[in-house]
Design a protein around this motif. Structure first.
Motif, PDB file in Angstrom:
ATOM      1  N   ALA A  99      -7.116   4.454  -6.783  1.00  0.00           N
ATOM      2  CA  ALA A  99      -7.969   3.294  -7.070  1.00  0.00           C
ATOM      3  C   ALA A  99      -7.157   2.006  -7.093  1.00  0.00           C
ATOM      4  CB  ALA A  99      -8.687   3.486  -8.409  1.00  0.00           C
ATOM      5  N   SER A 108       0.831  -1.207   0.000  1.00  0.00           N
ATOM      6  CA  SER A 108       0.000   0.000   0.000  1.00  0.00           C
ATOM      7  C   SER A 108       0.865   1.255   0.000  1.00  0.00           C
ATOM      8  CB  SER A 108      -0.935   0.000   1.213  1.00  0.00           C
ATOM      9  OG  SER A 108      -0.210   0.125   2.423  1.00  0.00           O
ATOM     10  N   SER A 147      -8.547  -5.694  -3.165  1.00  0.00           N
ATOM     11  CA  SER A 147      -9.677  -6.461  -3.699  1.00  0.00           C
ATOM     12  C   SER A 147      -9.214  -7.675  -4.495  1.00  0.00           C
ATOM     13  CB  SER A 147     -10.552  -5.562  -4.590  1.00  0.00           C
ATOM     14  OG  SER A 147     -11.061  -4.475  -3.853  1.00  0.00           O
ATOM     15  N   PHE A 155      -8.124   0.500 -10.584  1.00  0.00           N
ATOM     16  CA  PHE A 155      -8.696  -0.568  -9.758  1.00  0.00           C
ATOM     17  C   PHE A 155      -8.504  -1.939 -10.398  1.00  0.00           C
ATOM     18  CE2 PHE A 155     -12.133  -3.338  -8.369  1.00  0.00           C
ATOM     19  CZ  PHE A 155     -12.081  -3.189  -6.983  1.00  0.00           C
ATOM     20  N   LEU A 196      -7.023   0.299  -3.646  1.00  0.00           N
ATOM     21  CA  LEU A 196      -8.182  -0.557  -3.364  1.00  0.00           C
ATOM     22  C   LEU A 196      -8.173  -1.791  -4.252  1.00  0.00           C
ATOM     23  CD1 LEU A 196     -10.939   2.210  -3.047  1.00  0.00           C
ATOM     24  CD2 LEU A 196      -9.745   1.029  -1.202  1.00  0.00           C
TER      25      LEU A 196
END
Length: 420
Positions: free
Chosen positions: A269, A152, A276, A322, A272
């Protein structure tokens, strides 16, 4: 605090282990943060500092940086095993920070290329794989959680450096903007050192040497198909990150400041998206999830052709960040299950990663060569991004097709369902 023992079981927690997560988080914010923020530099160079250089030539700066990060990482893994973690930590961080400060006084293409592309890339490469190995020695059951926190730092660093570069170049100019980023990077290194050095004296002991090359890998069809699929996905992955800001400014007439914030939206994005992708892979299997990410990313890259306004570009950037995030994180989860001998895992990962790194080196420069400038649109000159968009999308779809072949091969070999 327990000492890290490279010959024993990982502590899987405790203050010492979590300090390594904190330190590696900071390292990732530096080494990958600058790589993801190159789109901000790309648009500035094309309009200001290196306006006489072609888009392809400018792209080489960022791709050489990312290539050195990966290819040197292949070599730094064995050095880590030989007990050179601490020297690499100091030399690598020095290379990154020194490169930033040299960039701040660069005025010509070759000066920028050597400082940002070569110096920063070499320094980052000495830190990349050892930081991953350090987490592996600190955690077992909690390794995925720890790696998730560490990675991250990529998005946090990317966002921070993009915003800082935008604000500072507008008020203080390029030189002081980059120097300020250099002081921030230096502060991050100083804070990270104690966390990374505490309890690591045992890492100075040489461990089992591993080979850099295993010729039998090329007789393994799964290895060859995996490497080919990684190569094609890496060809197309970084292109939108490099060209979203310049596309926004040159084609849609969006202000330079907001063009960079659209890139920020995409990087945010991706944060995340990484979380995910890991969660979905836990239930559907990493190989199937990797195929889905590659296929969706390829379709999105082609859909970029139809973007005609600001809201459309923001939507594309967010979905791209994403959905494409798994293209970097998922291959590492797929490969161990394909390796028939876990004792050769490190060697084969390095070989596959080394081949794929050349895709990162040439993907964006080829896209830059396909970018056409000065196409008249009414009374204003516009750039035509159809070439880069088609190139990125086709590479990703070819990569998705090869991943599908790998999925079918693995299903047949294991006689299992599609969820692998």
């Amino acid at each position: 605090m327990s000492e890290i023992d490279p010959f024993g079981e990982p502590p899987d927690g405790g203050l010492n282990a979590w300090l390594k997560v904190f330190g590696c988080f900071l390292l990732y914010s530096n080494i990958w943060g600058f790589t993801l923020s190159f789109g901000a530099f790309e648009v500035y160079y094309s309009h200001n500092l290196l306006s006489s250089s072609s888009p392809s030539a400018i792209s080489w700066i960022g791709t050489v940086q990312s290539w050195f990060l990966i290819i040197v990482g292949v070599l730094s893994g064995p050095l880590f095993d030989l007990g050179y973690f601490r020297p690499m930590l100091f030399i690598g961080n020095f290379g990154v920070v020194f490169g930033i400060f040299m960039l701040s006084i660069s005025t010509t293409y070759w000066q920028v290329f050597l400082s940002q592309g070569v110096c920063m890339g070499l320094g980052a490469g000495l830190l990349y794989v050892p930081s991953m190995a350090l987490i592996g020695l600190s955690f077992s059951k909690k390794r995925s959680l720890a790696q998730g926190i560490v990675t991250s730092g990529i998005a946090v660093g990317g966002i921070s450096y993009i915003v800082a570069f935008d604000k500072m170049t507008a008020t203080k100019g390029f030189g002081w903007a980059v120097r300020t980023m250099g002081f921030v990077a230096l502060a991050i290194c100083i804070i990270a050192f104690p966390a990374l050095l505490t309890g690591t004296s045992a890492l100075a002991k040489a461990r089992t040497k591993r080979k850099l090359f295993d010729p039998s890998a090329f007789k393994d069809s799964s290895f060859n198909v995996f490497t080919l699929s990684s190569f094609f996905t890496f060809l197309g992955y970084i292109i939108p990150y490099f060209y979203i800001p310049s596309f926004a400014e040159d084609t849609l007439g969006i202000s330079r400041e907001f063009s960079l914030y659209i890139l920020v939206f995409s990087v945010a994005a991706s944060f995340l998206g990484r979380l995910s992708a890991g969660l979905v892979a836990h239930y559907l299997g990493p190989l199937l999830t990797w195929f889905c990410c590659a296929a969706i990313s390829g379709v999105l890259s082609l859909a970029w052709i139809g973007v005609k306004n600001q809201s459309g570009l923001i939507t594309f950037a967010v979905f791209w960040g994403f959905c494409s995030a798994g293209l970097v994180t998922l291959p590492a989860a797929v490969f161990p299950s394909l390796c028939p001998d876990q004792r050769r895992l490190g060697t084969r990962v390095g070989m596959s990663w080394g081949v794929s790194s050349f895709a990162s080196l040439i993907g964006s420069p080829i896209a830059g060569a396909l970018l056409k400038h000065k196409v008249t649109h009414g009374k204003q000159a516009r750039s035509n991004y159809l070439g880069p968009q088609l190139w990125g999308g086709c590479c990703l779809l070819v990569g998705a097709g090869i991943i599908l072949v790998l999925l079918l091969m693995t299903m047949k070999r294991r006689r299992s369902s599609i969820f692998i």
